[in-house]
Scaffold this motif. Sequence first.
Motif, PDB file in Angstrom:
ATOM      1  N   SER A  53       0.918  -1.105  -0.089  1.00  0.00           N
ATOM      2  CA  SER A  53       0.089   0.182  -0.107  1.00  0.00           C
ATOM      3  C   SER A  53       0.817   1.157   0.010  1.00  0.00           C
ATOM      4  O   SER A  53       0.365   2.380  -0.250  1.00  0.00           O
ATOM      5  N   LEU A  75      -5.712   4.298   2.655  1.00  0.00           N
ATOM      6  CA  LEU A  75      -4.509   4.166   3.698  1.00  0.00           C
ATOM      7  C   LEU A  75      -4.864   4.394   5.158  1.00  0.00           C
ATOM      8  O   LEU A  75      -3.823   4.653   6.019  1.00  0.00           O
ATOM      9  N   PRO A 140       0.955   3.805   5.025  1.00  0.00           N
ATOM     10  CA  PRO A 140      -0.057   4.145   5.696  1.00  0.00           C
ATOM     11  C   PRO A 140      -0.356   4.495   7.111  1.00  0.00           C
ATOM     12  O   PRO A 140       0.339   4.622   7.678  1.00  0.00           O
TER      13      PRO A 140
END
Length: 171
Positions: A53, A75, A140
């Motif tokens: 991510s 996120l 994130p």
Amino acid sequence: TDTYIEKEATINEEIDRLRHAATQDLISRKDVVIVASVSCIYGVWDIKAYEDSIFQLRVWDEYQFDDLMKKLVLLQYKRAWEDFKPGTFQVMWDLLEIFPSSQETVYSLEFWWNEISRITRRNYLTWEIYEVLNEIEVFPAKHTVTTKDTINKILPQMQEELKERLESFHA
């Protein structure tokens, strides 16, 4: 002794920031040794999903403003309207500011149409600019990141468990 010790929220926020910084450094650097208890990285669920991510933003690359905000929300960043703190972002005209969970500074991304014209790392209170950057990595806001595939796989199991629990409560 039956003594109540109240936890201080500011200490917990600092510990959370340090956890994020430790996770970020372990992923992005090769020269890191962390001396801490295992609770330092407690809460990292799926490290592969966490790593997947992470995304980069570069000066003079084109980005759709709305897509960037959606990506930040995925996120687990929250849009800050008043309380700008770690794990949030804010938008002011052609300026997108990201307050990473791992830092005490913010990234300010200045846009010229759909291109990032400048990225700075600055103090969020005084606006003092510490450095001008060509690119940043956005990690994130929370350790508990997952993929849509994982959610789609687990959701039927959760619905089945809910059905069983409701039946037991109705009985």
